[in-house]
Design a protein around this motif. Structure first.
Motif, PDB file in Angstrom:
ATOM      1  N   ARG A  35      -0.386   0.680  -3.315  1.00 37.24           N
ATOM      2  CA  ARG A  35      -0.238  -0.184  -2.154  1.00 37.24           C
ATOM      3  C   ARG A  35      -1.132   0.287  -1.025  1.00 37.24           C
ATOM      4  NH1 ARG A  35       1.401  -0.636   2.652  1.00 37.24           N
ATOM      5  NH2 ARG A  35       2.076   1.507   2.746  1.00 37.24           N
ATOM      6  N   GLN A  36      -1.129   1.589  -0.755  1.00 35.67           N
ATOM      7  CA  GLN A  36      -1.941   2.124   0.335  1.00 35.67           C
ATOM      8  C   GLN A  36      -3.425   1.943   0.058  1.00 35.67           C
ATOM      9  OE1 GLN A  36      -0.712   3.271   3.419  1.00 35.67           O
ATOM     10  NE2 GLN A  36      -2.865   2.797   3.815  1.00 35.67           N
ATOM     11  N   ALA A  37      -3.853   2.135  -1.175  1.00 36.96           N
ATOM     12  CA  ALA A  37      -5.264   1.926  -1.520  1.00 36.96           C
ATOM     13  C   ALA A  37      -5.663   0.471  -1.292  1.00 36.96           C
ATOM     14  CB  ALA A  37      -5.521   2.331  -2.971  1.00 36.96           C
ATOM     15  N   LEU A  38      -4.775  -0.448  -1.637  1.00 32.45           N
ATOM     16  CA  LEU A  38      -5.068  -1.872  -1.423  1.00 32.45           C
ATOM     17  C   LEU A  38      -5.089  -2.225   0.059  1.00 32.45           C
ATOM     18  CD1 LEU A  38      -2.946  -3.345  -4.340  1.00 32.45           C
ATOM     19  CD2 LEU A  38      -5.451  -3.395  -4.141  1.00 32.45           C
ATOM     20  N   VAL A  39      -4.183  -1.663   0.834  1.00 36.48           N
ATOM     21  CA  VAL A  39      -4.179  -1.901   2.286  1.00 36.48           C
ATOM     22  C   VAL A  39      -5.470  -1.349   2.897  1.00 36.48           C
ATOM     23  CG1 VAL A  39      -3.054  -1.271   4.467  1.00 36.48           C
ATOM     24  CG2 VAL A  39      -1.674  -2.043   2.519  1.00 36.48           C
ATOM     25  N   ASP A  40      -5.876  -0.168   2.461  1.00 40.44           N
ATOM     26  CA  ASP A  40      -7.132   0.409   2.961  1.00 40.44           C
ATOM     27  C   ASP A  40      -8.313  -0.513   2.635  1.00 40.44           C
ATOM     28  OD1 ASP A  40      -5.670   2.592   3.849  1.00 40.44           O
ATOM     29  OD2 ASP A  40      -6.320   3.918   2.223  1.00 40.44           O
ATOM     30  N   GLU A  41      -8.365  -1.018   1.410  1.00 41.85           N
ATOM     31  CA  GLU A  41      -9.443  -1.940   1.029  1.00 41.85           C
ATOM     32  C   GLU A  41      -9.381  -3.212   1.860  1.00 41.85           C
ATOM     33  OE1 GLU A  41     -12.402  -4.392  -0.610  1.00 41.85           O
ATOM     34  OE2 GLU A  41     -12.248  -2.248  -0.244  1.00 41.85           O
ATOM     35  N   LEU A  42      -8.180  -3.726   2.095  1.00 41.05           N
ATOM     36  CA  LEU A  42      -8.021  -4.926   2.917  1.00 41.05           C
ATOM     37  C   LEU A  42      -8.575  -4.698   4.320  1.00 41.05           C
ATOM     38  CD1 LEU A  42      -6.916  -7.780   3.401  1.00 41.05           C
ATOM     39  CD2 LEU A  42      -4.672  -6.735   3.825  1.00 41.05           C
ATOM     40  N   MET A  43      -8.270  -3.569   4.915  1.00 40.94           N
ATOM     41  CA  MET A  43      -8.766  -3.278   6.268  1.00 40.94           C
ATOM     42  C   MET A  43     -10.287  -3.137   6.275  1.00 40.94           C
ATOM     43  SD  MET A  43      -6.144  -3.447   8.163  1.00 40.94           S
ATOM     44  CE  MET A  43      -5.536  -4.676   7.038  1.00 40.94           C
ATOM     45  N   HIS A  44     -10.851  -2.475   5.256  1.00 41.43           N
ATOM     46  CA  HIS A  44     -12.314  -2.359   5.161  1.00 41.43           C
ATOM     47  C   HIS A  44     -12.941  -3.746   5.025  1.00 41.43           C
ATOM     48  CE1 HIS A  44     -12.675   1.994   4.963  1.00 41.43           C
ATOM     49  NE2 HIS A  44     -11.718   2.027   4.050  1.00 41.43           N
ATOM     50  N   ALA A  45     -12.334  -4.586   4.191  1.00 42.04           N
ATOM     51  CA  ALA A  45     -12.878  -5.932   3.982  1.00 42.04           C
ATOM     52  C   ALA A  45     -12.786  -6.763   5.255  1.00 42.04           C
ATOM     53  CB  ALA A  45     -12.138  -6.608   2.827  1.00 42.04           C
ATOM     54  N   ARG A  46     -11.699  -6.626   5.997  1.00 45.55           N
ATOM     55  CA  ARG A  46     -11.581  -7.376   7.259  1.00 45.55           C
ATOM     56  C   ARG A  46     -12.633  -6.930   8.270  1.00 45.55           C
ATOM     57  NH1 ARG A  46      -4.983  -7.754   7.841  1.00 45.55           N
ATOM     58  NH2 ARG A  46      -4.780  -9.700   6.704  1.00 45.55           N
ATOM     59  N   ARG A  47     -12.908  -5.627   8.296  1.00 46.69           N
ATOM     60  CA  ARG A  47     -13.980  -5.153   9.180  1.00 46.69           C
ATOM     61  C   ARG A  47     -15.329  -5.704   8.730  1.00 46.69           C
ATOM     62  NH1 ARG A  47     -10.517  -0.701   9.316  1.00 46.69           N
ATOM     63  NH2 ARG A  47     -11.533   0.351   7.581  1.00 46.69           N
TER      64      ARG A  47
END
Length: 110
Positions: A35-47
């Protein structure tokens, strides 16, 4: 900075309510590390979306938006529902027009 009050979570844990609208929560059965890895990827993608918009770079924007979508699907916030009881997906519906209406009516207006 003022303390943020977390949004209400439906009694079944499937949605949060933001400005009266239901938003699907992440699958609670995901292992925390995943879950945390996916949230991190989501934040990178939003940036990356923000950066591509600022640069007026359409190909990069399309790629970044695809990454956002992929992360949200993997989290269970989009795509097939993560629950197994056959209940419909009410994502983006107004809470007051769903089976959660009585529950939602107990909260002060937004």
């Amino acid at each position: 900075m003022a303390d943020r009050v977390p949004p209400p979570v439906t009694p079944d844990g499937r949605y949060i309510v933001v400005r009266g609208r239901l938003w699907r929560r992440a699958n609670p059965d995901l292992p925390e590390e995943r879950r945390q890895a996916l949230v991190d990827e989501l934040m990178h993608a939003r940036r990356a979306v923000r950066t591509a918009k600022a640069a007026n770079n359409a190909p990069a924007l399309a790629d970044a938006r695809a990454r956002v979508d992929a992360a949200k699907v993997a989290l269970g916030e989009r795509g097939p529902v993560w629950w197994q009881d056959g209940a419909p997906d009410l994502n983006r519906h107004m809470a007051r027009t769903t089976p959660y209406a009585d529950w939602y009516a107990t909260f002060p207006p937004d």
